[in-house]
Design a protein around this motif. Structure first.
Motif, PDB file in Angstrom:
ATOM      1  N   SER A 163       0.755  -1.321  -0.070  1.00 34.67           N
ATOM      2  CA  SER A 163       0.008   0.115   0.043  1.00 34.67           C
ATOM      3  C   SER A 163       0.951   1.279   0.141  1.00 34.67           C
ATOM      4  O   SER A 163       0.661   2.146   0.584  1.00 34.67           O
ATOM      5  N   VAL A 164       1.887   1.337  -0.532  1.00 34.58           N
ATOM      6  CA  VAL A 164       2.935   2.482  -0.621  1.00 34.58           C
ATOM      7  C   VAL A 164       2.300   3.357  -1.653  1.00 34.58           C
ATOM      8  O   VAL A 164       2.026   2.854  -2.760  1.00 34.58           O
ATOM      9  N   THR A 165       2.345   4.563  -1.211  1.00 29.91           N
ATOM     10  CA  THR A 165       1.746   5.850  -2.107  1.00 29.91           C
ATOM     11  C   THR A 165       2.557   5.964  -3.365  1.00 29.91           C
ATOM     12  O   THR A 165       3.769   5.879  -3.318  1.00 29.91           O
ATOM     13  N   GLY A 166       2.221   6.213  -4.417  1.00 28.15           N
ATOM     14  CA  GLY A 166       2.664   6.340  -5.701  1.00 28.15           C
ATOM     15  C   GLY A 166       3.157   5.037  -6.318  1.00 28.15           C
ATOM     16  O   GLY A 166       3.779   5.162  -7.331  1.00 28.15           O
ATOM     17  N   ALA A 167       2.925   3.932  -5.761  1.00 25.40           N
ATOM     18  CA  ALA A 167       3.617   2.653  -6.204  1.00 25.40           C
ATOM     19  C   ALA A 167       2.749   2.532  -7.628  1.00 25.40           C
ATOM     20  O   ALA A 167       1.369   2.522  -7.795  1.00 25.40           O
ATOM     21  N   LYS A 168       3.616   1.996  -8.587  1.00 26.20           N
ATOM     22  CA  LYS A 168       2.865   1.567  -9.987  1.00 26.20           C
ATOM     23  C   LYS A 168       3.339   0.209 -10.543  1.00 26.20           C
ATOM     24  O   LYS A 168       4.341  -0.492 -10.043  1.00 26.20           O
ATOM     25  N   ASN A 169       2.544  -0.641 -11.108  1.00 25.48           N
ATOM     26  CA  ASN A 169       2.859  -1.940 -11.542  1.00 25.48           C
ATOM     27  C   ASN A 169       2.849  -3.015 -10.253  1.00 25.48           C
ATOM     28  O   ASN A 169       4.010  -3.850 -10.145  1.00 25.48           O
ATOM     29  N   ALA A 170       2.265  -2.549  -9.353  1.00 24.16           N
ATOM     30  CA  ALA A 170       2.555  -3.378  -8.038  1.00 24.16           C
ATOM     31  C   ALA A 170       2.062  -4.819  -8.271  1.00 24.16           C
ATOM     32  O   ALA A 170       1.243  -5.426  -8.928  1.00 24.16           O
ATOM     33  N   LYS A 171       2.886  -5.833  -7.571  1.00 18.39           N
ATOM     34  CA  LYS A 171       2.828  -7.306  -7.674  1.00 18.39           C
ATOM     35  C   LYS A 171       3.080  -8.055  -6.690  1.00 18.39           C
ATOM     36  O   LYS A 171       4.131  -7.732  -6.178  1.00 18.39           O
ATOM     37  N   SER A 172       2.371  -8.921  -6.016  1.00 17.52           N
ATOM     38  CA  SER A 172       2.888  -9.618  -4.892  1.00 17.52           C
ATOM     39  C   SER A 172       2.753 -11.185  -5.489  1.00 17.52           C
ATOM     40  O   SER A 172       1.685 -11.675  -6.017  1.00 17.52           O
ATOM     41  N   GLU A 173       3.632 -12.107  -4.685  1.00 15.94           N
ATOM     42  CA  GLU A 173       3.660 -13.565  -5.028  1.00 15.94           C
ATOM     43  C   GLU A 173       4.154 -14.186  -3.695  1.00 15.94           C
ATOM     44  O   GLU A 173       5.122 -13.490  -2.982  1.00 15.94           O
ATOM     45  N   PRO A 174       3.694 -15.392  -3.457  1.00 15.88           N
ATOM     46  CA  PRO A 174       4.264 -16.114  -2.292  1.00 15.88           C
ATOM     47  C   PRO A 174       5.836 -16.434  -2.754  1.00 15.88           C
ATOM     48  O   PRO A 174       5.828 -16.742  -4.067  1.00 15.88           O
ATOM     49  N   VAL A 175       6.664 -16.635  -1.818  1.00 13.45           N
ATOM     50  CA  VAL A 175       7.878 -17.470  -1.921  1.00 13.45           C
ATOM     51  C   VAL A 175       8.117 -18.668  -1.221  1.00 13.45           C
ATOM     52  O   VAL A 175       7.869 -18.716  -0.127  1.00 13.45           O
ATOM     53  N   ALA A 176       8.379 -19.784  -1.765  1.00 17.66           N
ATOM     54  CA  ALA A 176       8.657 -21.011  -1.227  1.00 17.66           C
ATOM     55  C   ALA A 176       9.994 -21.107  -0.698  1.00 17.66           C
ATOM     56  O   ALA A 176      10.796 -20.539  -1.381  1.00 17.66           O
TER      57      ALA A 176
END
Length: 312
Positions: A164-177
């Motif tokens: 939820s960082v202000t101004g962030a673009k093309n945000a993507k999250s993924e789990p890390v094994a």
């Protein structure tokens, strides 16, 4: 005759009164005995309740505090030594020896280290990299609960803040094994006047310890921006090494803890018992200091850009 009849009547009256007196006199001891038995019985019941009755046991049990399972990990590794020389050379090629340890009042509970790299090619532009490792350990607390659950709550908060960082673009999250009990990588673009920054934040939890890797890069002075995929892969490698360093510092191998071999999809706190009581700061102290030790991604990118601009 008349007097004789009167005497006989008088004798009969006296006999009746005497009979009544004898009956009353016989009844009095019985009543006293009955009253005495009743009084003794009540006294025994009261004494039993005060000393050995079930009421006293229940009261004592109610005051006994429930036990809390001790935290699995009792210490942290040196923050500037959690990554190998090879990994540092890959992530911060011009700053592998620039590690600067953050200030901590309790190194058994929290620590951090940062590296800065600037590959300055003059008019051809520059490549900038900044890396920060943050370690935060939670103790079990009688009032706040078990250390691994406190760590799990902090882990979730760290991931949410990165998303939820202000101004962030093309945000993507993924789990890390393969990085502790649970791990998540968050990446996004953050544009500043100095250039376009690629930010990676990888958060991992192993038992009662949370590891946060902040890694960003930028092409400055006209240099091409680095690949987000490449930076993310490098940050994930770094977090796995840091997690392995935490488990090793506590006497277990890289996969020795109950949750260290599981993937990022797992969210169930592990229950490994501790061999010794916790000796570091309380969870409340650890949590309050976390904000000062772990840098927010937005501030990281901004400070990185300013530093790079000055050096370029």
């Amino acid at each position: 005759m008349h007097q004789a009849a009167q005497r006989e009547h008088s004798d009969q009256q006296r006999a009746k009164r005497l009979s009544r007196l004898l009956v009353c006199a016989a009844a009095v001891p019985v009543m006293l005995i009955a009253a005495g038995c009743s009084s003794d019985s009540g006294s025994d019941d009261g004494a039993g309740k005060d000393t050995t009755g079930p009421g006293a046991t229940t009261s004592a049990d109610a005051t006994a505090a429930p036990t809390v399972q001790a935290a699995a990990y009792q210490k942290l590794p040196e923050p500037c030594a959690v990554l190998s020389k090879k990994t540092l050379t890959e992530l911060v090629p011009k700053g592998a020896k620039s590690g600067k340890e953050g200030t901590s009042s309790d190194t058994a509970s929290r620590g951090s280290c940062s590296w800065t790299s600037l590959d300055n090619n003059g008019v051809k532009g520059s490549q900038f990299r900044w890396l920060n490792v943050s370690l935060l350990r939670f103790d079990s607390s009688q009032t706040q609960g078990e250390g691994d659950k406190l760590a799990a709550a902090y882990y979730a908060k760290q991931v949410q803040e990165a998303q939820s960082v202000t101004g962030a673009k093309n945000a993507k999250s993924e789990p890390v094994a393969g990085a502790g009990a649970e791990a998540t990588a968050v990446r996004y673009d953050l544009k500043k006047k100095e250039g376009a920054f690629k930010q990676q934040t990888v958060v991992a939890r192993v038992e009662n310890v949370v590891v946060t890797i902040d890694y960003n890069g930028a092409g400055l002075a006209g240099e091409k921006a680095p690949s987000a995929d490449t930076l993310t892969k490098a940050a994930e490698k770094a977090v796995k090494e840091a997690v392995a360093a935490v488990t090793s510092a506590n006497g277990t191998g890289a996969g020795g803890s109950s949750g260290s071999g599981s993937g990022g999809a797992s969210s169930t706190p592990s229950k490994s018992p501790s061999k010794s009581p916790a000796k570091s700061a309380s969870p409340s102290a650890s949590k309050s200091s976390a904000k000062s030790d772990a840098k927010a991604p937005a501030a990281t990118a901004s400070s990185s850009a300013s530093s790079a601009a000055d050096k370029s």
